[in-house]
Write a protein that holds these residues in place. Structure first.
Motif, mmCIF file in Angstrom:
data_model
loop_
_atom_site.group_PDB
_atom_site.id
_atom_site.type_symbol
_atom_site.label_atom_id
_atom_site.label_comp_id
_atom_site.label_asym_id
_atom_site.label_seq_id
_atom_site.Cartn_x
_atom_site.Cartn_y
_atom_site.Cartn_z
ATOM 1 N N TRP A 42 47.067 41.767 34.783
ATOM 2 C CA TRP A 42 47.436 42.267 33.465
ATOM 3 C C TRP A 42 46.856 43.657 33.251
ATOM 4 O O TRP A 42 45.983 44.109 33.971
ATOM 5 C CB TRP A 42 46.985 41.312 32.361
ATOM 6 C CG TRP A 42 45.504 41.076 32.293
ATOM 7 C CD1 TRP A 42 44.567 41.847 31.653
ATOM 8 C CD2 TRP A 42 44.779 39.991 32.889
ATOM 9 N NE1 TRP A 42 43.312 41.317 31.807
ATOM 10 C CE2 TRP A 42 43.420 40.169 32.566
ATOM 11 C CE3 TRP A 42 45.149 38.885 33.669
ATOM 12 C CZ2 TRP A 42 42.432 39.294 32.994
ATOM 13 C CZ3 TRP A 42 44.157 38.010 34.083
ATOM 14 C CH2 TRP A 42 42.817 38.210 33.744
ATOM 15 N N GLY A 43 47.398 44.326 32.235
ATOM 16 C CA GLY A 43 47.002 45.705 31.978
ATOM 17 C C GLY A 43 48.034 46.657 32.570
ATOM 18 O O GLY A 43 48.594 46.428 33.645
ATOM 19 N N TRP A 44 48.311 47.750 31.851
ATOM 20 C CA TRP A 44 49.400 48.650 32.223
ATOM 21 C C TRP A 44 49.194 49.289 33.592
ATOM 22 O O TRP A 44 50.060 49.224 34.467
ATOM 23 C CB TRP A 44 49.561 49.700 31.141
ATOM 24 C CG TRP A 44 50.666 50.678 31.367
ATOM 25 C CD1 TRP A 44 50.548 52.027 31.546
ATOM 26 C CD2 TRP A 44 52.072 50.393 31.447
ATOM 27 N NE1 TRP A 44 51.784 52.603 31.725
ATOM 28 C CE2 TRP A 44 52.748 51.621 31.661
ATOM 29 C CE3 TRP A 44 52.829 49.229 31.353
ATOM 30 C CZ2 TRP A 44 54.120 51.711 31.784
ATOM 31 C CZ3 TRP A 44 54.213 49.312 31.477
ATOM 32 C CH2 TRP A 44 54.841 50.542 31.690
ATOM 33 N N PRO A 95 43.625 34.442 30.589
ATOM 34 C CA PRO A 95 42.318 34.017 30.101
ATOM 35 C C PRO A 95 42.032 34.575 28.708
ATOM 36 O O PRO A 95 42.540 35.639 28.332
ATOM 37 C CB PRO A 95 41.338 34.602 31.136
ATOM 38 C CG PRO A 95 42.156 34.783 32.365
ATOM 39 C CD PRO A 95 43.534 35.119 31.891
ATOM 40 N N HIS A 96 41.234 33.871 27.962
ATOM 41 C CA HIS A 96 40.904 34.285 26.595
ATOM 42 C C HIS A 96 40.320 35.695 26.589
ATOM 43 O O HIS A 96 39.431 36.019 27.368
ATOM 44 C CB HIS A 96 39.897 33.303 25.982
ATOM 45 C CG HIS A 96 39.470 33.686 24.600
ATOM 46 N ND1 HIS A 96 40.314 33.593 23.513
ATOM 47 C CD2 HIS A 96 38.293 34.194 24.146
ATOM 48 C CE1 HIS A 96 39.670 34.010 22.437
ATOM 49 N NE2 HIS A 96 38.444 34.372 22.777
ATOM 50 N N GLY A 97 40.852 36.516 25.713
ATOM 51 C CA GLY A 97 40.319 37.858 25.565
ATOM 52 C C GLY A 97 40.893 38.892 26.517
ATOM 53 O O GLY A 97 40.479 40.054 26.481
ATOM 54 N N ALA A 98 41.822 38.508 27.386
ATOM 55 C CA ALA A 98 42.391 39.464 28.341
ATOM 56 C C ALA A 98 43.151 40.562 27.609
ATOM 57 O O ALA A 98 44.045 40.285 26.815
ATOM 58 C CB ALA A 98 43.317 38.746 29.315
ATOM 59 N N LEU A 167 39.230 41.418 37.750
ATOM 60 C CA LEU A 167 38.861 42.413 38.759
ATOM 61 C C LEU A 167 39.957 43.468 38.894
ATOM 62 O O LEU A 167 39.676 44.670 38.925
ATOM 63 C CB LEU A 167 38.596 41.719 40.096
ATOM 64 C CG LEU A 167 37.989 42.548 41.229
ATOM 65 C CD1 LEU A 167 37.271 41.636 42.223
ATOM 66 C CD2 LEU A 167 39.018 43.382 41.976
ATOM 67 N N VAL A 168 41.205 43.037 38.957
ATOM 68 C CA VAL A 168 42.321 43.979 39.091
ATOM 69 C C VAL A 168 42.405 44.867 37.848
ATOM 70 O O VAL A 168 42.646 46.070 37.942
ATOM 71 C CB VAL A 168 43.644 43.231 39.328
ATOM 72 C CG1 VAL A 168 44.787 44.205 39.550
ATOM 73 C CG2 VAL A 168 43.522 42.303 40.525
ATOM 74 N N LYS A 169 42.194 44.278 36.671
ATOM 75 C CA LYS A 169 42.225 45.063 35.430
ATOM 76 C C LYS A 169 41.110 46.106 35.436
ATOM 77 O O LYS A 169 41.325 47.270 35.076
ATOM 78 C CB LYS A 169 42.065 44.128 34.233
ATOM 79 C CG LYS A 169 42.012 44.830 32.869
ATOM 80 C CD LYS A 169 43.328 45.499 32.539
ATOM 81 C CE LYS A 169 43.417 45.917 31.073
ATOM 82 N NZ LYS A 169 42.433 46.923 30.691
#
Length: 272
Positions: A42-44, A95-98, A167-169
């Motif tokens: 996740w994340g752009w 996951p919560h807060g992602a 980790l990827v984010k």
């Protein structure tokens, strides 16, 4: 090849950082273990990098808000259309807060290179992480490695987090730009790297020499220890030299990812 003797085993620290750093002290995520949302990216920036990496293959599932789906279609017109969902629905998958920034992806895994593939020919800078287990720290190290042009990152197979999720984010796309290798035994890997022409410099807060005096233009492996224990004795003994990051301000606690960024900057200057 001669090895640098390890000192003060009980006071193992890495270049002045300590487990009091922001992300230290969290439990390890076992390699390959699944938890809620762990197989998502996740994340752009992280999602764009994964979608642009042909080694991952086609996306298994791509979910985005309507606005992000339009941006993806404009940037990657050959991409299959994303599933449209609102931000709350995307958050339910993760996951919560992602902090998903309106996009989430299930992609193929990133397969590691062999050590020979990563390290041949010997030139530039490699990073080796000795049981650094926090996903945020490992992701930040990959980000610094990409920023300073490192050849790649070496982790231990059993004591590194899964390369997914947080980790990827934290890597902000760098995981798909910087190759990595997983090895079973770091000490043996350092011997193998020495045979290939690499010089290993371990970061330790109790080292005699500052980093800028130890680094030179030779192919260099920067070895950093874990958040809790620092550089382990056997790994330190297989380094060619140990070095510390001077702290003129008197504050002796740097998180491992911050220490890695400083060391990579110094090593990149020497390599140029």
């Amino acid at each position: 090849m001669a090895r640098h003797p390890r000192r003060n085993e009980g006071k193992d620290k890495v270049a002045g950082w300590s487990p009091a750093g922001r992300h230290g002290g969290r439990p390890a995520t076992k390699h390959g273990a699944a938890s809620a949302g762990a197989d998502w990216i996740w994340g752009w920036h992280a999602t764009l990098a994964a979608l642009g990496n042909p080694l991952r293959g086609p996306p298994r599932r791509l979910v985005a808000t309507a606005e992000r789906a339009r941006e993806l279609a404009a940037r990657l017109p050959a991409l299959p259309a994303a599933e449209i969902a609102d931000a709350a629905a995307i958050a339910q998958l993760l996951p919560h807060g992602a902090a998903h920034q309106g996009v989430a992806l299930k992609a193929g895994p990133l397969e590691p290179l062999s050590l020979d593939e990563l390290a041949s020919p010997a030139e530039g800078v490699l990073v080796m992480l000795d049981q650094v287990t926090d996903p945020q720290n490992v992701g930040a190290v990959f980000r610094s490695a990409a920023a300073f042009g490192a050849r790649g990152v070496i982790v231990q197979d059993r004591h590194a987090p899964a390369f997914t999720g947080a980790l990827v984010k934290a890597a902000a796309g760098a995981l798909d730009l910087t190759p990595h290798a997983r090895v079973v035994n770091l000490a043996r890997a350092l011997d193998q790297l020495a045979d290939l022409g690499w010089r290993a410099v371990g970061l330790a807060g109790d080292a005699d020499e500052p980093l800028d005096r130890v680094l030179d233009a030779r192919p260099t492996v920067l070895v950093l220890g874990s958040e809790g224990e620092g550089l382990r004795r056997l790994v330190g003994e297989h380094c060619d030299a140990l070095a510390r990051i001077p702290m003129p301000g008197g504050f002796e606690s740097l998180n491992v990812s911050a220490a890695a960024a400083i060391a990579l900057y110094e090593a990149a200057r020497r390599a140029r």
